[in-house]
Design a protein around this motif. Structure first.
Motif, PDB file in Angstrom:
ATOM      1  N   LYS A 150      -2.239  -1.257  -3.547  1.00  0.00           N
ATOM      2  CA  LYS A 150      -3.436  -0.461  -3.294  1.00  0.00           C
ATOM      3  C   LYS A 150      -3.020   0.948  -2.881  1.00  0.00           C
ATOM      4  N   SER A 151      -3.556   1.939  -3.571  1.00  0.00           N
ATOM      5  CA  SER A 151      -3.204   3.330  -3.304  1.00  0.00           C
ATOM      6  C   SER A 151      -4.454   4.159  -3.092  1.00  0.00           C
ATOM      7  N   VAL A 152      -4.447   4.974  -2.040  1.00  0.00           N
ATOM      8  CA  VAL A 152      -5.484   5.994  -1.872  1.00  0.00           C
ATOM      9  C   VAL A 152      -4.910   7.390  -2.094  1.00  0.00           C
ATOM     10  N   GLY A 153      -3.590   7.471  -2.301  1.00  0.00           N
ATOM     11  CA  GLY A 153      -2.940   8.752  -2.545  1.00  0.00           C
ATOM     12  C   GLY A 153      -2.491   9.406  -1.254  1.00  0.00           C
ATOM     13  N   VAL A 198       0.848  -1.188   0.000  1.00  0.00           N
ATOM     14  CA  VAL A 198       0.000   0.000   0.000  1.00  0.00           C
ATOM     15  C   VAL A 198       0.883   1.237   0.000  1.00  0.00           C
ATOM     16  N   ASP A 199       0.287   2.377  -0.360  1.00  0.00           N
ATOM     17  CA  ASP A 199       1.082   3.603  -0.320  1.00  0.00           C
ATOM     18  C   ASP A 199       1.378   3.991   1.126  1.00  0.00           C
ATOM     19  N   GLN A 200       0.368   3.987   1.977  1.00  0.00           N
ATOM     20  CA  GLN A 200       0.566   4.222   3.411  1.00  0.00           C
ATOM     21  C   GLN A 200      -0.505   3.450   4.169  1.00  0.00           C
ATOM     22  N   LEU A 201      -0.084   2.651   5.136  1.00  0.00           N
ATOM     23  CA  LEU A 201      -1.008   1.726   5.784  1.00  0.00           C
ATOM     24  C   LEU A 201      -2.101   2.448   6.551  1.00  0.00           C
ATOM     25  N   ASP A 202      -1.751   3.446   7.353  1.00  0.00           N
ATOM     26  CA  ASP A 202      -2.772   4.139   8.136  1.00  0.00           C
ATOM     27  C   ASP A 202      -3.818   4.782   7.234  1.00  0.00           C
ATOM     28  N   ALA A 203      -3.376   5.364   6.127  1.00  0.00           N
ATOM     29  CA  ALA A 203      -4.314   5.995   5.198  1.00  0.00           C
ATOM     30  C   ALA A 203      -5.249   4.957   4.587  1.00  0.00           C
ATOM     31  N   CYS A 204      -4.709   3.796   4.214  1.00  0.00           N
ATOM     32  CA  CYS A 204      -5.543   2.756   3.614  1.00  0.00           C
ATOM     33  C   CYS A 204      -6.493   2.141   4.625  1.00  0.00           C
ATOM     34  N   LEU A 205      -6.067   1.987   5.860  1.00  0.00           N
ATOM     35  CA  LEU A 205      -6.965   1.465   6.887  1.00  0.00           C
ATOM     36  C   LEU A 205      -8.085   2.447   7.200  1.00  0.00           C
ATOM     37  N   GLU A 206      -7.836   3.716   6.934  1.00  0.00           N
ATOM     38  CA  GLU A 206      -8.854   4.729   7.150  1.00  0.00           C
ATOM     39  C   GLU A 206      -9.793   4.858   5.954  1.00  0.00           C
ATOM     40  N   GLU A 207      -9.258   4.724   4.727  1.00  0.00           N
ATOM     41  CA  GLU A 207      -9.998   5.135   3.540  1.00  0.00           C
ATOM     42  C   GLU A 207     -10.277   4.032   2.522  1.00  0.00           C
ATOM     43  N   SER A 208      -9.499   2.976   2.509  1.00  0.00           N
ATOM     44  CA  SER A 208      -9.650   1.952   1.480  1.00  0.00           C
ATOM     45  C   SER A 208     -10.628   0.873   1.921  1.00  0.00           C
ATOM     46  N   GLY A 209     -11.714   0.731   1.172  1.00  0.00           N
ATOM     47  CA  GLY A 209     -12.682  -0.304   1.510  1.00  0.00           C
ATOM     48  C   GLY A 209     -12.085  -1.696   1.436  1.00  0.00           C
ATOM     49  N   GLU A 210     -11.214  -1.937   0.447  1.00  0.00           N
ATOM     50  CA  GLU A 210     -10.600  -3.260   0.300  1.00  0.00           C
ATOM     51  C   GLU A 210      -9.732  -3.622   1.508  1.00  0.00           C
ATOM     52  N   ILE A 211      -8.865  -2.698   1.893  1.00  0.00           N
ATOM     53  CA  ILE A 211      -7.944  -2.982   2.994  1.00  0.00           C
ATOM     54  C   ILE A 211      -8.696  -3.064   4.321  1.00  0.00           C
TER      55      ILE A 211
END
Length: 314
Positions: free
Chosen positions: A287-290, A240-253
């Motif tokens: 997986k990237s949320v930017g 992932v680009d950043q784990l905390d961001a993906c855990l906050e914003e990515s539905g998949e993660i």
């Protein structure tokens, strides 16, 4: 002094190979703790068809330069994304139309991940989605792999054909095809880029080859999920680009970790994966949320180009 740049000036100043190299360096700096990067602020509705305003900022401690980007994303609007970025140093300021920066840096992140995770000899790309992000996903993958074929699937075949027509002059030797289904598009792919705002997975894991790298950049809310949970659960590497961001914003993660399908500790951040590359095989996922460090990387290239000969200033 303030420099103001249009979308065309941004595009002309930043070729994709340079964007990939700059974003790669930014992810390494992020891994090394050189960025102060607050969590992205999001305002607006939570339903997939509602608009959102995003605010992202980053401060690069070694250089002292900072960026702040505001973005509105409205599904169904053309353009989907409207955005402005401000780059600030102690000596000058740069203000740029940032929808182009967003697609450049998002594509560049997929390029960095593809270069790290995809088979070295990969030549076949499948693209799911033909919206604002799509062309730069193709450009980024082409910057790191010698592409021979591109297959596109989207719910609007006309948009897929329009995208391929727009890319034809850039990639005259590329063989292209519009697929009838997503599963058909990915069946022989070695690299897949998903760039949709879908709330449900856009492909079946069983349709993927056993050896493939998948980039997913379209979903940026917990309610969105481009990738099936089975793919994340069975992939040999999930980056992932950043784990905390993906855990906050990515539905998949969020779904994969929350249901126990994927161990949080097994998910790698891109910067750390670049610092400690390992041999991977089978199916891999990025997986990237930017993150704001990506915007900073593109803005730094613009600042270098226009610092001494700005097109306009006040």
């Amino acid at each position: 002094m303030t420099t103001r740049l249009s979308a065309d000036e941004v595009r002309a100043a930043v070729p994709m190979p340079a964007a990939v190299a700059a974003v790669r360096e930014a992810f390494l700096d992020l891994a090394d703790g050189h960025f102060v990067q607050p969590q992205r602020l999001a305002f607006g509705g939570t339903a997939p068809d509602q608009g959102t305003v995003l605010v992202m900022s980053a401060h690069h401690q070694p250089t002292g330069a900072a960026t702040v980007k505001t973005t509105s994303v409205v599904p169904g609007r053309d353009p989907l994304i409207q955005s402005t970025l401000v780059w600030t140093t102690t000596e000058r300021q740069l203000v740029a139309e940032a929808a182009t920066i967003t697609t450049l840096r998002t594509g560049a992140a997929s390029g960095v991940a593809t270069d790290l995770l995809a088979p070295r000899d990969a030549t076949r790309l499948a693209l799911i989605g033909a919206g604002a992000q799509a062309a730069d996903q193709v450009r980024a993958v082409a910057a790191v792999r010698d592409l021979a074929t591109l297959t596109v699937f989207t719910r609007s075949p006309a948009r897929a054909h329009a995208l391929l027509a727009a890319l034809a002059t850039e990639f005259p030797g590329l063989r292209t095809r519009v697929a009838n289904t997503a599963d058909d598009a990915v069946a022989e792919a070695e690299i897949v880029c998903c760039a949709t705002s879908s709330a449900t997975p856009v492909l079946d894991t069983a349709a993927l080859p056993d050896r493939v790298h998948v980039n997913a950049i379209g979903s940026f809310r917990p309610s969105m999920r481009e990738l099936p949970a089975e793919l994340l659960a069975t992939a040999s590497a999930v980056v992932v680009d950043q784990l905390d961001a993906c855990l906050e914003e990515s539905g998949e993660i969020r779904h994969a970790v929350g249901t126990g399908l994927v161990d949080r500790a097994a998910i790698l951040e891109l910067g750390h994966a670049l610092r400690n590359p390992s041999t991977v095989d089978g199916r891999t996922v990025f997986k990237s949320v930017g993150v704001a460090a990506q915007d900073w990387a593109i803005a730094r290239l613009l600042d270098r180009d226009f610092a001494f000969s700005p097109p306009a200033h006040d």
